[in-house]
Write a protein that holds these residues in place. Structure first.
Motif, PDB file in Angstrom:
ATOM      1  N   PRO A 190       0.789  -1.197   0.225  1.00 37.31           N
ATOM      2  CA  PRO A 190      -0.035   0.009   0.182  1.00 37.31           C
ATOM      3  C   PRO A 190       0.883   1.308  -0.053  1.00 37.31           C
ATOM      4  CG  PRO A 190      -0.748  -1.480   1.484  1.00 37.31           C
ATOM      5  CD  PRO A 190       0.290  -2.154   0.963  1.00 37.31           C
ATOM      6  N   SER A 191       1.986   1.374   0.549  1.00 35.48           N
ATOM      7  CA  SER A 191       2.785   2.324   0.707  1.00 35.48           C
ATOM      8  C   SER A 191       3.413   2.732  -0.585  1.00 35.48           C
ATOM      9  CB  SER A 191       3.854   2.149   1.982  1.00 35.48           C
ATOM     10  OG  SER A 191       4.778   1.423   1.296  1.00 35.48           O
ATOM     11  N   ILE A 192       3.696   1.749  -1.266  1.00 34.63           N
ATOM     12  CA  ILE A 192       4.241   1.997  -2.797  1.00 34.63           C
ATOM     13  C   ILE A 192       2.886   2.706  -3.546  1.00 34.63           C
ATOM     14  CG2 ILE A 192       5.012   0.895  -4.769  1.00 34.63           C
ATOM     15  CD1 ILE A 192       6.234  -1.464  -3.163  1.00 34.63           C
ATOM     16  N   TRP A 193       1.904   2.358  -3.304  1.00 31.70           N
ATOM     17  CA  TRP A 193       0.961   2.876  -3.995  1.00 31.70           C
ATOM     18  C   TRP A 193       0.531   4.289  -3.694  1.00 31.70           C
ATOM     19  CZ3 TRP A 193       0.307   1.312  -8.511  1.00 31.70           C
ATOM     20  CH2 TRP A 193       0.323  -0.182  -8.836  1.00 31.70           C
ATOM     21  N   VAL A 194       0.706   4.397  -2.313  1.00 33.91           N
ATOM     22  CA  VAL A 194       0.591   6.084  -1.780  1.00 33.91           C
ATOM     23  C   VAL A 194       1.495   6.892  -2.344  1.00 33.91           C
ATOM     24  CG1 VAL A 194       0.690   7.256   0.481  1.00 33.91           C
ATOM     25  CG2 VAL A 194      -0.702   5.226   0.302  1.00 33.91           C
ATOM     26  N   THR A 195       2.927   6.404  -2.617  1.00 36.84           N
ATOM     27  CA  THR A 195       3.888   7.040  -2.920  1.00 36.84           C
ATOM     28  C   THR A 195       3.712   7.243  -4.405  1.00 36.84           C
ATOM     29  OG1 THR A 195       5.241   5.723  -1.402  1.00 36.84           O
ATOM     30  CG2 THR A 195       6.554   7.020  -3.108  1.00 36.84           C
ATOM     31  N   VAL A 196       3.428   6.273  -5.260  1.00 42.38           N
ATOM     32  CA  VAL A 196       3.043   6.607  -6.694  1.00 42.38           C
ATOM     33  C   VAL A 196       1.949   7.535  -6.853  1.00 42.38           C
ATOM     34  CG1 VAL A 196       2.162   5.485  -8.739  1.00 42.38           C
ATOM     35  CG2 VAL A 196       3.991   4.380  -7.235  1.00 42.38           C
ATOM     36  N   ALA A 197       0.956   7.610  -6.074  1.00 44.27           N
ATOM     37  CA  ALA A 197      -0.382   8.447  -6.264  1.00 44.27           C
ATOM     38  C   ALA A 197       0.389   9.988  -5.878  1.00 44.27           C
ATOM     39  CB  ALA A 197      -1.440   8.074  -5.237  1.00 44.27           C
ATOM     40  N   ILE A 198       1.190  10.171  -4.859  1.00 43.52           N
ATOM     41  CA  ILE A 198       1.593  11.425  -4.549  1.00 43.52           C
ATOM     42  C   ILE A 198       2.519  12.057  -5.329  1.00 43.52           C
ATOM     43  CG2 ILE A 198       3.000  12.668  -2.725  1.00 43.52           C
ATOM     44  CD1 ILE A 198       1.841  10.886  -0.580  1.00 43.52           C
ATOM     45  N   ALA A 199       3.474  10.988  -6.037  1.00 44.34           N
ATOM     46  CA  ALA A 199       4.247  11.669  -6.996  1.00 44.34           C
ATOM     47  C   ALA A 199       3.601  12.015  -8.160  1.00 44.34           C
ATOM     48  CB  ALA A 199       5.245  10.268  -6.966  1.00 44.34           C
ATOM     49  N   ILE A 200       2.791  11.065  -8.789  1.00 40.66           N
ATOM     50  CA  ILE A 200       2.175  11.266 -10.020  1.00 40.66           C
ATOM     51  C   ILE A 200       1.173  12.366 -10.055  1.00 40.66           C
ATOM     52  CG2 ILE A 200       0.998  10.473 -12.128  1.00 40.66           C
ATOM     53  CD1 ILE A 200       2.445   7.814 -11.490  1.00 40.66           C
ATOM     54  N   VAL A 201      -0.066  12.242  -9.372  1.00 41.63           N
ATOM     55  CA  VAL A 201      -1.011  13.164  -9.239  1.00 41.63           C
ATOM     56  C   VAL A 201      -0.451  14.651  -8.638  1.00 41.63           C
ATOM     57  CG1 VAL A 201      -3.324  13.636  -8.267  1.00 41.63           C
ATOM     58  CG2 VAL A 201      -2.514  11.398  -8.832  1.00 41.63           C
ATOM     59  N   GLY A 202       0.270  14.419  -7.759  1.00 41.57           N
ATOM     60  CA  GLY A 202       1.094  15.572  -6.901  1.00 41.57           C
ATOM     61  C   GLY A 202       1.663  16.485  -8.024  1.00 41.57           C
ATOM     62  N   THR A 203       2.561  15.974  -8.706  1.00 40.58           N
ATOM     63  CA  THR A 203       3.560  16.438  -9.857  1.00 40.58           C
ATOM     64  C   THR A 203       2.685  17.208 -10.905  1.00 40.58           C
ATOM     65  OG1 THR A 203       5.278  14.952  -9.385  1.00 40.58           O
ATOM     66  CG2 THR A 203       5.407  16.127 -11.280  1.00 40.58           C
ATOM     67  N   LEU A 204       1.560  16.372 -11.225  1.00 42.80           N
ATOM     68  CA  LEU A 204       0.663  17.146 -12.289  1.00 42.80           C
ATOM     69  C   LEU A 204       0.062  18.230 -11.840  1.00 42.80           C
ATOM     70  CD1 LEU A 204      -0.541  13.882 -13.920  1.00 42.80           C
ATOM     71  CD2 LEU A 204       1.210  15.355 -14.838  1.00 42.80           C
ATOM     72  N   LEU A 205      -0.649  18.084 -10.568  1.00 46.15           N
ATOM     73  CA  LEU A 205      -1.314  19.165 -10.074  1.00 46.15           C
ATOM     74  C   LEU A 205      -0.313  20.435  -9.795  1.00 46.15           C
ATOM     75  CD1 LEU A 205      -3.682  17.500  -7.591  1.00 46.15           C
ATOM     76  CD2 LEU A 205      -4.125  18.533  -9.702  1.00 46.15           C
ATOM     77  N   VAL A 206       0.858  20.065  -8.881  1.00 44.64           N
ATOM     78  CA  VAL A 206       1.632  21.362  -8.784  1.00 44.64           C
ATOM     79  C   VAL A 206       2.136  22.043 -10.010  1.00 44.64           C
ATOM     80  CG1 VAL A 206       4.272  21.670  -8.074  1.00 44.64           C
ATOM     81  CG2 VAL A 206       2.657  20.173  -6.556  1.00 44.64           C
ATOM     82  N   ASN A 207       2.354  21.334 -11.123  1.00 43.62           N
ATOM     83  CA  ASN A 207       3.016  21.960 -12.378  1.00 43.62           C
ATOM     84  C   ASN A 207       1.784  22.541 -13.035  1.00 43.62           C
ATOM     85  OD1 ASN A 207       6.090  21.544 -12.990  1.00 43.62           O
ATOM     86  ND2 ASN A 207       5.236  19.562 -11.975  1.00 43.62           N
ATOM     87  N   ALA A 208       0.485  22.067 -12.886  1.00 46.81           N
ATOM     88  CA  ALA A 208      -0.525  22.716 -13.853  1.00 46.81           C
ATOM     89  C   ALA A 208      -0.815  23.860 -12.821  1.00 46.81           C
ATOM     90  CB  ALA A 208      -1.724  21.662 -13.789  1.00 46.81           C
ATOM     91  N   ALA A 209      -1.020  24.055 -11.613  1.00 46.42           N
ATOM     92  CA  ALA A 209      -1.295  25.213 -10.880  1.00 46.42           C
ATOM     93  C   ALA A 209      -0.088  26.146 -11.140  1.00 46.42           C
ATOM     94  CB  ALA A 209      -1.305  24.833  -9.488  1.00 46.42           C
ATOM     95  N   ALA A 210       1.028  25.727 -11.106  1.00 47.95           N
ATOM     96  CA  ALA A 210       2.296  26.758 -11.067  1.00 47.95           C
ATOM     97  C   ALA A 210       2.211  27.378 -12.295  1.00 47.95           C
ATOM     98  CB  ALA A 210       3.275  25.881 -10.658  1.00 47.95           C
ATOM     99  N   LEU A 211       2.130  26.603 -13.646  1.00 50.63           N
ATOM    100  CA  LEU A 211       2.191  27.196 -14.912  1.00 50.63           C
ATOM    101  C   LEU A 211       0.966  28.122 -15.163  1.00 50.63           C
ATOM    102  CD1 LEU A 211       3.454  27.259 -17.713  1.00 50.63           C
ATOM    103  CD2 LEU A 211       2.021  25.160 -18.185  1.00 50.63           C
ATOM    104  N   GLY A 212      -0.348  27.654 -14.606  1.00 49.61           N
ATOM    105  CA  GLY A 212      -1.447  28.389 -14.964  1.00 49.61           C
ATOM    106  C   GLY A 212      -1.255  29.842 -14.230  1.00 49.61           C
ATOM    107  N   LEU A 213      -0.779  29.805 -13.180  1.00 50.08           N
ATOM    108  CA  LEU A 213      -0.837  31.045 -12.296  1.00 50.08           C
ATOM    109  C   LEU A 213       0.637  31.983 -12.809  1.00 50.08           C
ATOM    110  CD1 LEU A 213      -1.732  29.836  -8.801  1.00 50.08           C
ATOM    111  CD2 LEU A 213      -2.503  31.994  -9.915  1.00 50.08           C
ATOM    112  N   ALA A 214       1.506  31.216 -13.394  1.00 47.93           N
ATOM    113  CA  ALA A 214       2.604  31.841 -13.873  1.00 47.93           C
ATOM    114  C   ALA A 214       2.218  32.746 -15.105  1.00 47.93           C
ATOM    115  CB  ALA A 214       3.632  31.013 -14.206  1.00 47.93           C
ATOM    116  N   LEU A 215       1.380  32.419 -15.902  1.00 47.25           N
ATOM    117  CA  LEU A 215       0.771  32.858 -16.997  1.00 47.25           C
ATOM    118  C   LEU A 215      -0.086  34.054 -16.791  1.00 47.25           C
ATOM    119  CD1 LEU A 215      -0.132  29.568 -19.391  1.00 47.25           C
ATOM    120  CD2 LEU A 215       1.845  31.284 -19.817  1.00 47.25           C
TER     121      LEU A 215
END
Lengths: 280, 304
Positions: free
Chosen positions: B76-101
């Motif tokens: 389960p901890s592997i899945w939690v890590t993968v979820a945080i890494a993938i979903v988190g990375t996409l959301l962080v970058n989407a939010a950052a790029l959107g606001l940067a524009l």
């Protein structure tokens, strides 16, 4: 056309304003609730009644034995300065040597250092503890400073060597002809020219050292006489996480000074970050 | 004769330069590289951390234990890590790029907004975790407001799936400001002339972004992706403050597993095997992203 542009501008300002407000809500909740007793925090968490507002809980948090606030700040500040001194002090000569020696061995050396940027520090902390134990540095401030500096050296050295490469070689050669030794050239000619990149590295390392929790917690140990801001907050809050009379005032005391420093220095902190990104 | 002496001199110079690297090398190798070596060695032993006990070689036992996961707490901890890494990375970058524009023009309003977006980064992740715990917990501010308004409470941290989503949300809240600054720096490098001429040629906002701005941002995107993935793979402080891994093990990620479970149980051999795997994953993932992004970056050079 202009009408459309005004509408677009208004929408943009509105979106940004709403998002900014959302970013600040947690700070508002923390500040407001730091002045209220538990019952009031639970009943009306979003408002502050000036008639019943009290600084008692802030005073109690200030005097808390598990999180001595002033000592916490002193230890965290010491870590920021000491780790930067070690990391920058060792990275400057190493980066100079690597940037100025066009030999394969030194290129490999740079790669060897850069590889460290991909090693998550807190993950490698468990085996590092055994290295510190064998050196007799476990549970001591020097041990903590050395470990945290080691995690800062890869990035610091990488941006330094890239920066020194941009400095004209003729400067050091002229000084060498005038008879200046290596150390002298390094510290009196090259180092002063590196000021912008040193500032960048200092800011980024400072944020890392200030906010580090795992390294001081595990290396100093929970029973240590030295508490940083983070380990102090953990000691004061983790067991009472639903006693909001303790949580909010403690968090407020922990973040207020750093937010003040940030407000004053924000241009340098955020500028340093983007400068580091452009060079790195 | 002269050739020999210059080659000797350059070799002596290289040696003297080599000496300059010794202090950095000693600290870095001693406390970061040697521990990696220790981790690899301990990962093949049953070491429990007591100085009196010498580690016994157990071969691949620890790695087999991770692969088979007899107690059912590692996977389960592997899945939690993968979820945080993938979903988190996409959301962080989407939010950052959107606001940067939105915030790319330097006006006083935008400068204040940038500071507001960035400030969570100067707070330690542990404090961010505790603060949001006090806001979203079962007795927290939001649920008390809902209750006061006669509505039912929301299980932000009480329900396993909600807790993971909340954790990712808090991580995004705390992290996107850093990437926003990087995107703003990247946008500075996009040629305004190129954007202007595309606009004169009749491209609308979306088209200018897709064909000019986005390709020119490629090197920035590589940096932000790698730094976000690296930092999200190892999140620990915010987990400790926000959920302490709970409810149950719903938000225990790989780093939590290493530090708060294996290490805390004196299972040094297992903790080191897990650490070695995470270092390998972090390295492989970074290099994969850098390699995959190379083509996009070549496009950026062609445009820039």
């Amino acid at each position: 056309m202009t009408g459309k542009r005004t509408v677009r501008r208004t929408v943009r300002v509105a979106v940004v304003a709403v998002l900014s407000a959302a970013m600040l809500v947690p700070m508002y909740i923390m500040v407001v609730n730091a002045f209220k007793p538990q019952q009031e925090i639970l009943l009306s968490p979003l408002s502050l009644d000036f008639a019943t507002a009290t600084t008692d809980h802030l005073k109690a948090a200030w005097q808390s034995t598990s999180f001595p606030v002033i000592e916490g700040y002193a230890v965290s500040l010491f870590l920021v300065l000491a780790c930067n001194a070690v990391a920058i002090g060792t990275a400057v000569p190493a980066a100079y040597a690597i940037a100025r020696t066009p030999k394969l061995l030194f290129r490999i050396l740079l790669m060897f250092f850069v590889a460290g940027m991909f090693v998550p520090a807190q993950i490698i902390l468990v085996p590092a503890i055994f290295v510190l134990k064998s050196l007799g540095l476990m549970g001591t401030l020097p041990g903590l400073v050395l470990f945290m500096s080691a995690t800062m050296i890869p990035f610091t050295l990488f941006v330094f060597s890239a920066y020194i490469r941009m400095l004209p070689r003729s400067l050091d050669e002229a000084a060498a002809i005038d008879g200046a030794g290596r150390q002298r050239i390094l510290w009196t000619i090259v180092f002063p020219l590196m000021r912008p990149i040193v500032a960048t590295a200092f800011v980024l390392n400072a944020l890392g050292a200030w906010n580090d929790f795992v390294s001081p917690q595990l290396i100093l140990g929970p029973g240590s006489e030295f508490r940083t801001i983070t380990t102090g907050v953990y000691a004061a809050v983790s067991t009472y996480s639903t006693n909001y009379e303790i949580v909010f005032p403690t968090l407020l005391l922990a973040v207020a000074p750093i937010l003040l420093i940030f407000a004053v220095m924000q241009r340098h902190i955020m500028g340093g970050l983007s400068a580091g990104a452009v060079k790195g | 004769m002269t050739r020999i002496s210059t080659s000797w001199r350059s070799r002596a110079g290289a040696f003297a330069n080599g000496l300059l690297t010794v202090p950095a090398l000693a600290v870095y190798a001693g406390l970061l590289v040697v521990p990696v070596g220790f981790a690899v060695y301990y990962s093949f032993t049953d070491y429990n951390g007591f100085p009196s006990q010498t580690p016994t070689w157990v071969g691949l036992d620890n790695y087999e234990r991770i692969a088979q996961d007899p107690i059912g707490d590692l996977h389960p901890s592997i899945w939690v890590t993968v979820a945080i890494a993938i979903v988190g990375t996409l959301l962080v970058n989407a939010a950052a790029l959107g606001l940067a524009l939105l915030l790319r023009r330097t006006t006083p309003f935008n400068t204040v907004a940038r500071v507001v977006m960035f400030y969570p980064h100067v707070l330690s992740a542990l404090i961010v975790g505790f603060l949001w715990q006090a806001i979203l917990g079962p007795q927290g501010a939001v649920n008390n407001v809902l209750e006061g308004g006669g509505q039912s409470t929301l299980p932000f941290l009480a329900d396993p799936q909600w807790a993971l989503a909340t954790l990712i949300g808090v991580i995004v809240w705390a992290q996107f400001g850093v990437q926003l600054v990087l995107y703003l720096a990247g946008l500075q490098a996009v040629s305004p002339q190129l954007q202007e001429s595309a606009r004169i040629d009749g491209a609308n906002g979306g088209q200018v972004f897709r064909h000019v701005t986005w390709p020119a941002l490629a090197p920035t995107v590589t940096v932000t992706l790698v730094t976000t993935v690296l930092s999200l793979l190892k999140v620990y402080d915010v987990v400790l403050g926000l959920t302490n891994g709970g409810p149950g093990d719903a938000t225990q990620n790989w780093a939590y597993e290493i530090l708060a479970v294996s290490f805390a149980n004196n299972d040094i051999g297992l903790a080191c095997a897990q650490a070695v795997l995470l270092v390998l994953v972090a390295g492989l993932l970074s290099f994969t992203i850098i390699a995959l992004r190379r083509r996009a970056e070549e496009g950026a050079e062609a445009i820039g």
